[in-house]
Design an enzyme around this catalytic site. Structure first.
Site, PDB file in Angstrom:
ATOM      1  N   HIS A  49       0.796  -1.233   0.000  1.00 18.96           N
ATOM      2  CA  HIS A  49       0.000   0.000   0.000  1.00 18.96           C
ATOM      3  C   HIS A  49       0.822   1.272   0.000  1.00 18.96           C
ATOM      4  O   HIS A  49       0.251   2.357   0.090  1.00 18.96           O
ATOM      5  CB  HIS A  49      -0.922   0.042   1.221  1.00 18.96           C
ATOM      6  CG  HIS A  49      -2.138  -0.810   1.087  1.00 18.96           C
ATOM      7  ND1 HIS A  49      -3.315  -0.348   0.554  1.00 18.96           N
ATOM      8  CD2 HIS A  49      -2.358  -2.106   1.405  1.00 18.96           C
ATOM      9  CE1 HIS A  49      -4.218  -1.322   0.565  1.00 18.96           C
ATOM     10  NE2 HIS A  49      -3.658  -2.393   1.070  1.00 18.96           N
ATOM     11  N   LYS A  72      -9.204  13.869   4.079  1.00 19.43           N
ATOM     12  CA  LYS A  72      -8.304  12.707   4.123  1.00 19.43           C
ATOM     13  C   LYS A  72      -7.361  12.938   5.291  1.00 19.43           C
ATOM     14  O   LYS A  72      -7.359  14.018   5.877  1.00 19.43           O
ATOM     15  CB  LYS A  72      -7.521  12.574   2.813  1.00 19.43           C
ATOM     16  CG  LYS A  72      -6.869  13.884   2.325  1.00 19.43           C
ATOM     17  CD  LYS A  72      -6.161  13.724   0.994  1.00 19.43           C
ATOM     18  CE  LYS A  72      -7.089  13.682  -0.179  1.00 19.43           C
ATOM     19  NZ  LYS A  72      -6.886  12.527  -1.046  1.00 19.43           N
ATOM     20  N   ARG A  73      -6.575  11.914   5.658  1.00 19.18           N
ATOM     21  CA  ARG A  73      -5.594  12.146   6.719  1.00 19.18           C
ATOM     22  C   ARG A  73      -4.723  13.351   6.360  1.00 19.18           C
ATOM     23  O   ARG A  73      -4.444  13.599   5.186  1.00 19.18           O
ATOM     24  CB  ARG A  73      -4.716  10.898   6.901  1.00 19.18           C
ATOM     25  CG  ARG A  73      -5.441   9.762   7.598  1.00 19.18           C
ATOM     26  CD  ARG A  73      -5.913  10.157   8.972  1.00 19.18           C
ATOM     27  NE  ARG A  73      -4.781  10.284   9.871  1.00 19.18           N
ATOM     28  CZ  ARG A  73      -4.478   9.402  10.821  1.00 19.18           C
ATOM     29  NH1 ARG A  73      -5.252   8.354  11.016  1.00 19.18           N
ATOM     30  NH2 ARG A  73      -3.422   9.581  11.590  1.00 19.18           N
ATOM     31  N   LYS A 103       0.141  14.654   1.092  1.00 17.50           N
ATOM     32  CA  LYS A 103      -1.197  14.910   0.543  1.00 17.50           C
ATOM     33  C   LYS A 103      -1.400  16.401   0.268  1.00 17.50           C
ATOM     34  O   LYS A 103      -2.304  16.792  -0.461  1.00 17.50           O
ATOM     35  CB  LYS A 103      -2.264  14.376   1.491  1.00 17.50           C
ATOM     36  CG  LYS A 103      -2.278  12.837   1.591  1.00 17.50           C
ATOM     37  CD  LYS A 103      -3.320  12.369   2.607  1.00 17.50           C
ATOM     38  CE  LYS A 103      -3.364  10.865   2.812  1.00 17.50           C
ATOM     39  NZ  LYS A 103      -4.211  10.171   1.817  1.00 17.50           N
ATOM     40  N   THR A 157      -8.724   6.433  -2.344  1.00 22.31           N
ATOM     41  CA  THR A 157     -10.065   5.930  -2.600  1.00 22.31           C
ATOM     42  C   THR A 157     -11.068   7.062  -2.416  1.00 22.31           C
ATOM     43  O   THR A 157     -12.172   7.007  -2.967  1.00 22.31           O
ATOM     44  CB  THR A 157     -10.434   4.780  -1.642  1.00 22.31           C
ATOM     45  OG1 THR A 157     -10.102   5.163  -0.305  1.00 22.31           O
ATOM     46  CG2 THR A 157      -9.705   3.503  -2.008  1.00 22.31           C
ATOM     47  N   LYS A 177     -14.694   8.082  -4.364  1.00 20.13           N
ATOM     48  CA  LYS A 177     -15.989   8.397  -3.737  1.00 20.13           C
ATOM     49  C   LYS A 177     -16.512   9.733  -4.247  1.00 20.13           C
ATOM     50  O   LYS A 177     -17.713   9.891  -4.493  1.00 20.13           O
ATOM     51  CB  LYS A 177     -15.835   8.431  -2.213  1.00 20.13           C
ATOM     52  CG  LYS A 177     -15.373   7.110  -1.603  1.00 20.13           C
ATOM     53  CD  LYS A 177     -15.050   7.289  -0.118  1.00 20.13           C
ATOM     54  CE  LYS A 177     -14.105   6.222   0.379  1.00 20.13           C
ATOM     55  NZ  LYS A 177     -13.490   6.589   1.683  1.00 20.13           N
TER      56      LYS A 177
END
Ligand SMILES: *Cc1c(COP(=O)(O)O)cnc(C)c1O
Length: 836
Positions: free
Chosen positions: A380, A570-571, A576, A678, A682
């Site tokens: 991952h 998101k985290r 990110k 992911t 969504k």
């Protein structure tokens, strides 16, 4: 396929509930009402005068669980003889989200439940909102495991999810003075109506101590592990009902307990307190979920957690195989496909070897062959700090027998490497299961060597695995490597969380999309219809109002649902790049302050996500967002077209409100860093347009949507690598971009922190001097692309068309497609329908 909604519900609907039989199983509104009334008395035990919606929630949940029970038993009974192969999904995290709504959809009884509750004077939506979140995961990886369980059941694959029943899940997040504050998540405080404890199903877990050689009765040399400590794992099972089918699979979560005999022993010698102590220490093992991205701390307990759930799961599998199904060990790989969800469960490779050799007396070669043929490994992450390694000292002390086995696995494996690449000792060192400094065990290497298949989670990620972290392994075993792009379940992330869109889809393309998401393609025929586009916008508007209400209740900030909702949830992590989005907001703020009267299409910037408690930079990014928000939201020159919200405690429950309400999805990680994502899927399914880099599954999202329906920006993975190889000079971007310089200056001079120049300085310093994630390198490209986003937004019809196309072309990102690929390419598991 048998549709559970066909048979009993129509018979029972409208009829009197009758005796207990139907009170437990009837799918009609009357039977449900009777069942809830029954549970209020016999399970909740509260008189009507003191009943709260929470009591109704528990009673309804128990009634719904009753309705899955027969299917659950039938499903288990159906595969227990192992006439077909079973999937075991080993994952340290399962981020299941609230269960009630999802189970009502799976059983096809939402309307019946709504009617039943209405008759009892209750609103189903209020009841649903009472359910807390089992926060047994950090984010994407745990949620993926939950989506996969949903799809396995919907696709009628016999499957068990194995994990840990953490007593405290991921902390719940509050915001105080703009900073994240962590509160313990006592999710079991009010009980969990979905699980069933099976204290009789428990396994012994050894820890520490040493090993001894001995000669067995047949004269063979063997090894025995003499542990220093013994505890046990008790199973708690939760049903996972497949949508529209009888298949109801199992999530088994292990909870740690002291072993009675040990306690008793101490008790007899009068040392009662030592016995209690022992119990407390043992139960600590499944006490708390570790947040991601934490620095070193608490390593030993985390290793114990991993070993704990892995050994319980493998012992359970062997117990079923040998004692329920009476199969020979040689049939293990034909009867079980065990998938390792990332490296967390990779100790399973050594543990299965130990069980087969030490406990079941197999020869090494036989045991190894069975092991490799049984396991698959999903990687991952490419981030080196997230690839699990254990210091040899800790590992050897905790699992002495496993260390011996790993040395032996390694010796044999490195012989193979030498045979394949004679004279290449550098390669041998790189591939070794023990790090080159001889200090750590490399768990990703153990998982790779011990599995028949290794897969990444998006096309780009799988390619990068083969060319970077696992390059040597790919050169040795090219056929072992594959890709399965992640997916998300359309039941939870569309039908349940976006009922308005669900209804429109049912009306437009028929209900088949819920199990065949490619049917969404049929929407394209309606793009030209203005009435359809109007309905499309109306649904989005209603979802935005719903989110705005929640935002107001939880932050006090008012949002206008006619504004563009620009969302990043998101985290919180530097890769990110939530701070890149913050820089864009500050650039707009700067323009509005320096050009009075400037018109910017109004936008609400919405953030959500947790930072690991020990990840200081991530926590400071939350502070930055809140500081900018406070300034922007209070300034009438700015808040006429900009608002900034940090939604506290982002989790699956709030996700239900967020994804369907987004117009713009922010997927802006540094290219090459996000394995798949992911959240991006969504958003797409719910009709948001994406602004994103060519990272993870964004690449495939753009391919499916069409480049003209995706806002691309930023460096590619190759360009990122090149910049880093040549020495990244962030200052050059500041020097050549006066607006960027002004943006950074605003932060540095305390514009958002009431003149405090210290609080946010570490962020600016980081961006300007040593940022491995190249925020400033992508800044201009991002901000310019955002200007185009605003331009398209002004053309309402053009935006609607793009939005519809995104949903219409999102079918590939169903977890059903992903699970079908796992079943066909990795597991060799087919459907097995369950007769009732
Ligand atoms: C989907 C999801 C994630 C993963 O989001 P990414 O954008 O892929 O990082 C994290 N947390 C929750 C609650 C989710 O539902």
């Amino acid at each position: 396929m048998t549709d559970v909604r066909d048979a009993p519900s129509s018979q029972v609907n409208g009829a009197a509930a009758g005796p207990t039989g139907q009170t437990r199983t009837g799918l009609g509104a009357d039977a449900l009402r009777a069942a809830v009334t029954d549970h209020l008395v016999y399970s909740i035990a509260r008189p009507p005068a003191v009943l709260t919606p929470e009591h109704y929630y528990r009673a309804l949940s128990l009634a719904v669980r009753d309705r899955m029970q027969k299917r659950w038993m039938a499903t288990t009974q159906n595969w227990l003889d192992l006439s077909a192969k079973v999937v075991c999904y080993l994952s340290a995290e399962f981020l299941m989200g609230p269960q009630l709504g999802n189970n009502l959809i799976a059983l096809g009884i939402e309307e019946q439940a709504r009617a039943a509750m209405a008759e009892l004077g209750q609103d189903l939506d209020v009841i649903l909102a009472c359910e807390g979140e089992p926060g047994l995961g950090n984010g994407g990886l745990g949620r993926l495991a939950a989506c996969y369980l949903d799809s396995l059941a919907a696709l009628e694959r016999p499957a068990v999810g194995y994990g840990i029943r953490y007593e405290f899940g991921i902390f719940s997040q509050e915001i105080s003075d703009g900073w994240q504050v962590e509160k313990t998540d006592n999710w079991l405080a009010h009980g969990n109506p979905w699980e069933i404890a099976k204290p009789d199903a428990s396994y012994q877990v050894n820890w520490g101590g040493h090993t001894e050689g001995y000669t067995d009765v047949t004269g063979r040399r063997r090894v025995r592990w003499v542990p220093q400590r013994v505890l046990k794992g008790v199973s708690y099972d939760t049903p996972v009902q497949g949508y529209g089918v009888n298949t109801c699979n199992t999530l088994t979560l292990w909870s740690a307990r002291a072993v009675e005999s040990f306690a008793l022993d101490a008790f007899n010698t009068g040392d009662f307190y030592r016995a209690v102590d022992e119990e407390v220490i043992s139960e600590t093992v499944s006490k708390v979920l570790y947040p991601n991205d934490e620095p070193e701390a608490g390593k030993r307990l985390r290793l114990l957690q991993q070993y704990f759930f892995v050994t319980c799961s493998l012992q359970d599998i062997l117990d079923i195989h040998l004692h329920r199904a009476h199969r020979p060990l040689a049939a293990l790989p034909d009867k079980w496909a065990i998938q390792l969800n990332d490296t967390h469960p990779s100790i399973a490779v050594a543990e299965l070897m130990r069980l087969l050799i030490d406990e079941h007396q197999l020869e090494w070669n036989t045991a190894w062959d069975l092991t490799v043929r049984t396991f698959g490994y999903t990687n991952h992450t490419l981030l080196p700090e997230a690839l699990e390694t254990w210091p040899l000292s800790i590992f050897g002390e905790a699992l002495p027998r496993h260390l011996e086995l790993i040395y032996e696995i390694n010796a044999r494996f490195l012989d193979e490497v030498r045979a394949a690449f004679p004279g290449d000792e550098d390669r041998v060192r790189r591939m070794s299961l023990i790090s080159e400094d001889g200090q750590t065990v490399r768990m990703a290497h153990l998982a790779t060597v011990g599995s028949h298949t290794v897969n990444g989670v998006a096309a780009l990620h799988s390619e990068l695995l083969k060319s970077s972290v696992l390059k040597d392994f790919h050169e040795m075993w090219p056929q072992r490597f594959g890709n399965v792009t992640n997916g998300v379940t359309p039941r939870r992330f569309l039908a349940l969380s976006n009922p308005g869109l669900r209804e429109l889809l049912d009306d437009t393309i028929g209900p088949g999309w819920m199990t065949n998401l490619d049917r969404l393609k049929g929407l394209e025929a309606s793009i030209g219809d203005p009435e359809f586009r109007r309905r499309w916008r109306e649904i989005k508007r209603a979802n935005k109002s719903r989110l705005a209400e929640y935002v107001h209740a939880s932050t006090g900030i008012e949002l206008d649902p006619t504004w563009m909702f620009d969302v990043q949830v998101k985290r919180i992590h530097e890769y990110k790049r939530q701070h890149l989005m913050a820089l864009h907001i500050i650039a707009l703020y700067h323009r509005l302050k320096t050009e009075p009267g400037l018109v910017i299409p109004p936008r609400a910037f919405i953030f959500g996500g947790k930072a690991a408690p020990g990840y200081h930079m991530a926590k400071r990014i939350i502070k930055l967002i809140n500081a900018v928000g406070e300034t922007v939201n209070a300034d009438p020159e700015v808040n006429r077209c900009l608002k900034v919200v940090f939604l506290p405690n982002f989790n699956v429950k709030t996700a239900h409100l967020v994804y369907p309400a987004a117009n713009l999805s922010e997927q802006i990680s540094t290219a090459g860093k996000e394995a798949s994502g992911t959240g991006n899927m969504k958003f797409m399914i719910n009709g948001a347009l994406t602004i994103g880099t060519l990272d993870g599954a964004n690449v495939e999202i753009r391919q499916e949507a069409g480049a003209e329906n995706f806002f691309l920006f930023g460096l590619t993975e190759e360009q990122v690598a090149e910049v880093q190889a040549n020495g990244y000079r962030p200052l050059s971007h500041v020097e050549s971009d006066p607006e960027l310089a002004a943006v950074l200056e605003l932060i540095a001079r305390g514009e958002f922190t009431r003149g405090d120049t210290e609080v946010l300085r570490p962020i600016v310093d980081n961006l300007v001097h040593h940022d491995p994630f190249l925020v400033l390198a992508d800044y201009r490209s991002y901000v310019d692309r955002q200007a185009e986003v605003s331009k398209v937004w002004l053309d309402r019809d053009a935006w609607s068309r793009m939005s519809i196309r995104n949903t219409a072309r999102s079918g590939r990102f169903s977890s059903d497609r992903a699970i079908q690929e796992y079943c066909a390419q990795i597991w060799g598991v087919g459907p097995m329908s369950v007769p009732l």
